[in-house]
Design a protein around this motif. Sequence first.
Motif, PDB file in Angstrom:
ATOM      1  N   ASP A  34      -2.999  -2.267   0.659  1.00  0.00           N
ATOM      2  CA  ASP A  34      -1.964  -1.252   0.860  1.00  0.00           C
ATOM      3  C   ASP A  34      -1.517  -0.759  -0.509  1.00  0.00           C
ATOM      4  OD1 ASP A  34       0.678   0.035   1.606  1.00  0.00           O
ATOM      5  OD2 ASP A  34       0.061  -0.757   3.565  1.00  0.00           O
ATOM      6  N   ASP A  35      -1.194   0.536  -0.599  1.00  0.00           N
ATOM      7  CA  ASP A  35      -0.763   1.082  -1.893  1.00  0.00           C
ATOM      8  C   ASP A  35       0.734   0.962  -2.118  1.00  0.00           C
ATOM      9  OD1 ASP A  35       0.003   2.920  -0.023  1.00  0.00           O
ATOM     10  OD2 ASP A  35      -0.992   4.645  -0.943  1.00  0.00           O
ATOM     11  N   GLU A  36       1.442   0.332  -1.191  1.00  0.00           N
ATOM     12  CA  GLU A  36       2.879   0.130  -1.351  1.00  0.00           C
ATOM     13  C   GLU A  36       3.171  -1.347  -1.638  1.00  0.00           C
ATOM     14  OE1 GLU A  36       5.253   1.728   1.804  1.00  0.00           O
ATOM     15  OE2 GLU A  36       3.906   3.436   2.109  1.00  0.00           O
ATOM     16  N   GLU A  37       3.779  -1.617  -2.768  1.00  0.00           N
ATOM     17  CA  GLU A  37       4.085  -2.985  -3.172  1.00  0.00           C
ATOM     18  C   GLU A  37       4.982  -3.671  -2.153  1.00  0.00           C
ATOM     19  OE1 GLU A  37       4.093  -6.461  -4.854  1.00  0.00           O
ATOM     20  OE2 GLU A  37       3.003  -4.825  -5.837  1.00  0.00           O
ATOM     21  N   GLU A  38       5.887  -2.923  -1.557  1.00  0.00           N
ATOM     22  CA  GLU A  38       6.829  -3.498  -0.606  1.00  0.00           C
ATOM     23  C   GLU A  38       6.106  -4.102   0.598  1.00  0.00           C
ATOM     24  OE1 GLU A  38      10.639  -2.204   2.206  1.00  0.00           O
ATOM     25  OE2 GLU A  38       9.721  -0.761   0.820  1.00  0.00           O
ATOM     26  N   MET A  59      -3.212 -15.537   0.366  1.00  0.00           N
ATOM     27  CA  MET A  59      -3.116 -14.087   0.518  1.00  0.00           C
ATOM     28  C   MET A  59      -3.523 -13.379  -0.768  1.00  0.00           C
ATOM     29  SD  MET A  59       0.229 -13.671   2.989  1.00  0.00           S
ATOM     30  CE  MET A  59       1.076 -15.203   2.546  1.00  0.00           C
ATOM     31  N   LEU A  60      -4.522 -12.534  -0.649  1.00  0.00           N
ATOM     32  CA  LEU A  60      -5.021 -11.731  -1.756  1.00  0.00           C
ATOM     33  C   LEU A  60      -4.502 -10.304  -1.594  1.00  0.00           C
ATOM     34  CD1 LEU A  60      -8.732 -12.940  -1.592  1.00  0.00           C
ATOM     35  CD2 LEU A  60      -6.873 -13.941  -2.919  1.00  0.00           C
ATOM     36  N   SER A  61      -4.378  -9.582  -2.695  1.00  0.00           N
ATOM     37  CA  SER A  61      -3.843  -8.223  -2.638  1.00  0.00           C
ATOM     38  C   SER A  61      -4.774  -7.227  -3.295  1.00  0.00           C
ATOM     39  CB  SER A  61      -2.467  -8.152  -3.328  1.00  0.00           C
ATOM     40  OG  SER A  61      -1.472  -8.768  -2.535  1.00  0.00           O
ATOM     41  N   ALA A  62      -4.880  -6.074  -2.675  1.00  0.00           N
ATOM     42  CA  ALA A  62      -5.577  -4.917  -3.242  1.00  0.00           C
ATOM     43  C   ALA A  62      -4.712  -3.699  -2.955  1.00  0.00           C
ATOM     44  CB  ALA A  62      -6.965  -4.760  -2.643  1.00  0.00           C
ATOM     45  N   TYR A  63      -4.637  -2.781  -3.931  1.00  0.00           N
ATOM     46  CA  TYR A  63      -3.724  -1.642  -3.808  1.00  0.00           C
ATOM     47  C   TYR A  63      -4.458  -0.322  -3.631  1.00  0.00           C
ATOM     48  CZ  TYR A  63      -0.288  -5.067  -5.240  1.00  0.00           C
ATOM     49  OH  TYR A  63       0.518  -6.179  -5.294  1.00  0.00           O
ATOM     50  N   SER A  64      -5.762  -0.411  -3.432  1.00  0.00           N
ATOM     51  CA  SER A  64      -6.561   0.788  -3.195  1.00  0.00           C
ATOM     52  C   SER A  64      -7.843   0.388  -2.477  1.00  0.00           C
ATOM     53  CB  SER A  64      -6.915   1.483  -4.524  1.00  0.00           C
ATOM     54  OG  SER A  64      -7.784   0.642  -5.298  1.00  0.00           O
ATOM     55  N   HIS A  91      -8.024   8.998   4.754  1.00  0.00           N
ATOM     56  CA  HIS A  91      -8.868   8.126   5.566  1.00  0.00           C
ATOM     57  C   HIS A  91      -9.530   7.028   4.738  1.00  0.00           C
ATOM     58  CE1 HIS A  91      -8.524  11.793   8.014  1.00  0.00           C
ATOM     59  NE2 HIS A  91      -8.664  10.988   9.058  1.00  0.00           N
ATOM     60  N   THR A  92      -8.895   6.643   3.637  1.00  0.00           N
ATOM     61  CA  THR A  92      -9.467   5.599   2.778  1.00  0.00           C
ATOM     62  C   THR A  92      -9.684   4.301   3.547  1.00  0.00           C
ATOM     63  OG1 THR A  92      -8.514   6.490   0.744  1.00  0.00           O
ATOM     64  CG2 THR A  92      -9.082   4.155   0.749  1.00  0.00           C
TER      65      THR A  92
END
Length: 397
Positions: A34-38, A59-64, A91-92
């Motif tokens: 998700d591109d939102e940190e929140e 839990m791993l994170s990706a922002y794009s 539509h990413t």
Amino acid sequence: MNPVTSTDELLFADEKEFETVAHEPKPWKILIVDDEEEVHTVTRLVLSDFTFEGRGLEMLSAYSGKEAMELLKEVDDIAVVLLDVVMEENHTGLDVAKRIREELNNPFTRIILRTGQPGQAPENKVISELDINDYKQKTELTAQKLYVTITTALRSYRDLKTIETNRNSLLQLAMSVAHQIRNRTMSIAGFANIAVRELSAGEDATSHLSTIRTEASRLEALVASVSDYASLTRGIKEHILLKNLINEAYTAAEKQLAAKNIALADVATMTVTVDDFMIETDKGLFVRMLEELILNAVVFKKEHCHITIAASPLNEGCILTVADNGVGISSEIISFIFDPFFSSLPDGVGMGLCTVKKIVDEHGWEISVVSSEEHGSTFEIVIPVCSSSEPSTEEST
């Protein structure tokens, strides 16, 4: 003889006498895209105490979408992807879902789409066109619903991985069986031809006929072991005292050795450190697993065999340790010991530890072994689910 009450064969030690290296059940890996940190922060907060089958979450994170694909290429055991639809482009997320299935050829990871803009990706269209597992609007995904969604996804992922593991095991077993049968039949055919020639020439072919009989006997044992292995299927799990299961495994090992005119008490002693510890398991499979580990220790003993069986709590489960003082396993072969028909003994069938591994896999547990030549072996089994509820079988007396 009841091993619990026998001070000669089976000794129960105080728990403080046993120490083990701390192990943790491997956590389920969840990728938040998700591109939102929140969104990352809230998701981590909601799922911070989540467990499924005694295993927590990593839990791993990706922002794009790009970051997500890089992580998915590097980490091959991500169980669930919580995937935002709208990121770099509208539509990413849909593109990432498609690439997971097609480019990465990954049918196992469960994909849960989350969107704050449902109009950008109509649910019916997405579900019908993409191989995803759930589609949620961020506004409807409450803490309780997120728990349910993740639990359902992990259960599906677990079952798919179990099927794949069993499929690979079956393929390996089939190849091993074919190889073993080919070797035996070629040997039988070769010695039969030699025997025919020598008998025709009036020579004594007794030794060749004896070899044929030996090879036929080994072939029969091979077929019997495969049939036995194939019959090992997961049944009904119960809450049972570990001490009771050890008793039954000891008795089963006694009977196996007695059939070979060997008294277990004459060749081995056992020390057990389990307290009144309870686990959730299929009773028959667990007894068989522990029986095979006891027999393995006896077979590979140096002189008198000493086996130590211990269990200690581990979060919501336990770690079971079976250690011996035998000849140990060399570094050259330790990676093959769970393979079908692998044996360092000339007359060994090589299905004992393979059976242990299958039973561990059927339960969804983890097994590891540490060993060195002349210093014995230690098998450790991480059992992630444990309960303190009343046992369903009679307690030891």
